[in-house]
Write an enzyme that holds these catalytic residues in place. Structure first.
Site, PDB file in Angstrom:
ATOM      1  N   GLU A  45      12.276  -0.816  -4.628  1.00  0.00           N
ATOM      2  CA  GLU A  45      10.923  -0.703  -5.178  1.00  0.00           C
ATOM      3  C   GLU A  45      11.006  -0.447  -6.675  1.00  0.00           C
ATOM      4  OE1 GLU A  45       7.069   2.328  -5.222  1.00  0.00           O
ATOM      5  OE2 GLU A  45       8.512   2.484  -3.570  1.00  0.00           O
ATOM      6  N   LYS A 133       2.344   3.837   3.075  1.00  0.00           N
ATOM      7  CA  LYS A 133       3.148   4.820   2.355  1.00  0.00           C
ATOM      8  C   LYS A 133       2.416   6.158   2.447  1.00  0.00           C
ATOM      9  CE  LYS A 133       4.251   5.711  -2.554  1.00  0.00           C
ATOM     10  NZ  LYS A 133       4.334   5.051  -3.876  1.00  0.00           N
TER      11      LYS A 133
END
Length: 213
Positions: A45, A133
């Site tokens: 990420e 998330k």
């Protein structure tokens, strides 16, 4: 979501640890990605917190085929379009908005939006999302809070991020609702700045070994 090339679940299950990366210099991008892949960490990420982040995503996508590179800190439809064009294979946001959710469901890469409440979770579910998330994880009550939020939603899966470290990541991975965790400890700023890629590989190996032990 019908146009997504892969699912959010497929991305997250390729974990189990996703490094949350801040790239300040473009020349660090490819060797850093190769170092992580060498340590067994493929899902990366890259946060949109620096000016070179999008170009770093483009370079990794082109030059490190074994990496699954995505964009973090995506906060609006324009950024989602930009990282998609750069070759990102997924996008992660710190929160969710209806414009971003709408753009994601019409786009070609999975969005994993950040949530910290049941109401936010249910809004994302209304758009067909099933992977989220949990952010910021530790500040929002940690493992116990995530257990409570996940309880009524047996098919929803999470990637907790925020305050996750080598000391506590296994506590999150032990939860049935957790597919992987996100953490910045895998790519320390000083290791990146000094070009100590062997250290990054070692940290990746340690995290993978601990997650699968």
């Amino acid at each position: 979501m019908k146009n997504w090339k892969t699912s959010a679940e497929q991305i997250l299950t390729a974990g189990p640890v996703v490094p949350v990366i801040v790239i300040n210099k473009l020349e660090h991008a490819v060797p850093m990605a190769k170092a992580l892949v060498a340590g067994g960490v493929r899902v990366l990420e890259l946060t949109l917190r620096t000016e070179c982040a999008v170009e770093a995503i483009r370079l990794i996508a082109q030059e490190v085929p074994d990496a699954i590179v995505g964009a973090g800190t995506v906060t609006n439809p324009q950024q989602l379009a930009e990282v998609t064009a750069a070759g990102a294979q997924f996008a992660i946001s710190p929160g969710l908005t209806e414009p971003l959710l709408k753009a994601a469901t019409e786009g070609t890469i999975p969005l994993i939006p950040g949530i910290s409440t049941v109401s936010e979770l249910m809004l994302g579910m209304d758009y067909g999302l099933r992977e989220f998330k949990f952010f910021p994880a530790e500040a929002n009550g940690g493992v116990k809070a995530l257990q409570a939020i996940a309880g009524p939603f047996g098919k929803i899966r999470f990637c907790p991020t925020g305050g996750i470290s080598l000391k506590n990541y296994r506590d999150y991975l032990a939860l049935k609702s957790v597919l992987c965790v996100g953490g910045s400890w895998l790519v320390p700023a000083d290791a990146l700045e000094s070009g100590d890629y062997d250290r990054i590989t070692a940290l990746a190996r340690e995290a993978v070994a601990g997650a699968t032990a």
